[in-house]
Design an enzyme around this catalytic site. Structure first.
Site, mmCIF file in Angstrom:
data_model
loop_
_atom_site.group_PDB
_atom_site.id
_atom_site.type_symbol
_atom_site.label_atom_id
_atom_site.label_comp_id
_atom_site.label_asym_id
_atom_site.label_seq_id
_atom_site.Cartn_x
_atom_site.Cartn_y
_atom_site.Cartn_z
ATOM 1 N N SER A 123 56.776 -0.316 11.146
ATOM 2 C CA SER A 123 55.289 0.680 11.702
ATOM 3 C C SER A 123 54.618 1.441 10.690
ATOM 4 O O SER A 123 55.287 1.877 9.687
ATOM 5 C CB SER A 123 56.301 1.745 12.807
ATOM 6 O OG SER A 123 55.027 2.462 13.071
ATOM 7 N N TYR A 150 61.824 8.423 14.504
ATOM 8 C CA TYR A 150 61.299 7.015 14.617
ATOM 9 C C TYR A 150 60.749 6.783 13.113
ATOM 10 O O TYR A 150 61.018 5.503 12.593
ATOM 11 C CB TYR A 150 60.159 7.071 15.602
ATOM 12 C CG TYR A 150 59.542 5.459 15.484
ATOM 13 C CD1 TYR A 150 60.014 4.489 16.256
ATOM 14 C CD2 TYR A 150 58.036 5.497 15.214
ATOM 15 C CE1 TYR A 150 59.481 3.317 16.294
ATOM 16 C CE2 TYR A 150 57.574 4.186 15.039
ATOM 17 C CZ TYR A 150 58.026 3.261 15.646
ATOM 18 O OH TYR A 150 57.678 1.891 15.754
#
Length: 248
Positions: A143, A157
């Site tokens: 990501s 995350y």
């Protein structure tokens, strides 16, 4: 003529039942690979991806696997090699996306995130290289939140996706002598069910993107297909951003 053909190859895409994973699975089939993928819950949606792959003339295998269960991950990898005869490409795409203020993130959320986003790619890669020959490919899906965080609530995350940078570099170095490449693709804002391009935060997010708009799952899939094929043979240990310039 397709110089980056995957004819004769077999791929496994984790979390391939929807979104980016489904786009990757279909694109690899378009390039000529037989494709297995894992999914967690939605059998009907997985069946739809299977049909898309088969419509391209390729073999397909959908496996219901909980990526938080290491034994299930290993079993899934071994099944692909056993049922489809080989394993050439592993795409570690399955992910947990748990956000929230630091004080509210539970240890259960921590364990789930690390299990799916860090342990599962490690375990799947470890299992896959036992089957891979020279020319094998491991492609991790990370990501852009590993490189730039513009909203609060991403601590867990972002931490987990940053771990993939180190894993990719280390495995690229370790597996290079075996002619197996390992790379990391970091998507940015991508138009999926979980993060639609017309969602309530889209206008704000677009303001951070150099190209001014969300990407499509097929944009990420195109980068994966490049890395998976012969044209990607000399790229390893690399992090490639497919984020429209979000991190530029």
């Amino acid at each position: 003529m397709n110089n980056n053909s995957l004819d004769g190859k077999t791929a496994l895409v984790t979390g391939g039942g929807r979104g980016i994973g489904a786009a990757v699975a279909v694109r690899l089939a378009q390039e000529g690979a037989d494709v297995a993928f894992t999914f967690q819950h939605n059998q009907q949606r997985a069946d739809g991806v299977v049909e898309q792959i088969k419509a391209l003339g390729r073999r397909a295998l959908a496996l219901q696997v909980d990526s938080a269960d290491p034994a299930a991950v290993i079993s899934g990898v071994d099944r692909v090699s056993g049922e489809l005869g080989r394993l050439d490409i592993l795409v570690n795409n399955a992910g947990a996306f748990l956000l929230g203020p630091l004080e509210e993130l539970t240890l259960d959320a921590f364990e789930q995130t690390v299990a799916v986003n860090v342990r599962a790619p490690f375990v799947a890669s470890q299992a896959a290289v036992r089957h891979m020959r020279a020319g094998g490919r491991i492609i991790n899906i990370g990501s852009n939140a590993a490189e730039r965080v513009v909203f609060p609530g991403f601590s867990l995350y972002s931490m987990s996706k940053t771990a993939l940078i180190g894993l990719t570099k280390a495995l690229g170095r370790e597996l290079g002598p075996r002619a197996i490449t390992v790379n990391l693709v970091n998507p940015g804002a991508t138009d999926t069910e979980l993060n639609p391009a017309d969602g309530p935060n889209a206008a704000t997010i677009n303001g951070f993107i150099a190209l001014g708009e969300y990407g499509a799952p097929t944009d990420v899939a195109a980068m994966v297909a490049f890395l998976a094929g012969p044209d990607g043979r000399y790229v390893t240990g690399a992090t490639l951003d497919v984020d429209g310039g979000f991190t530029s």
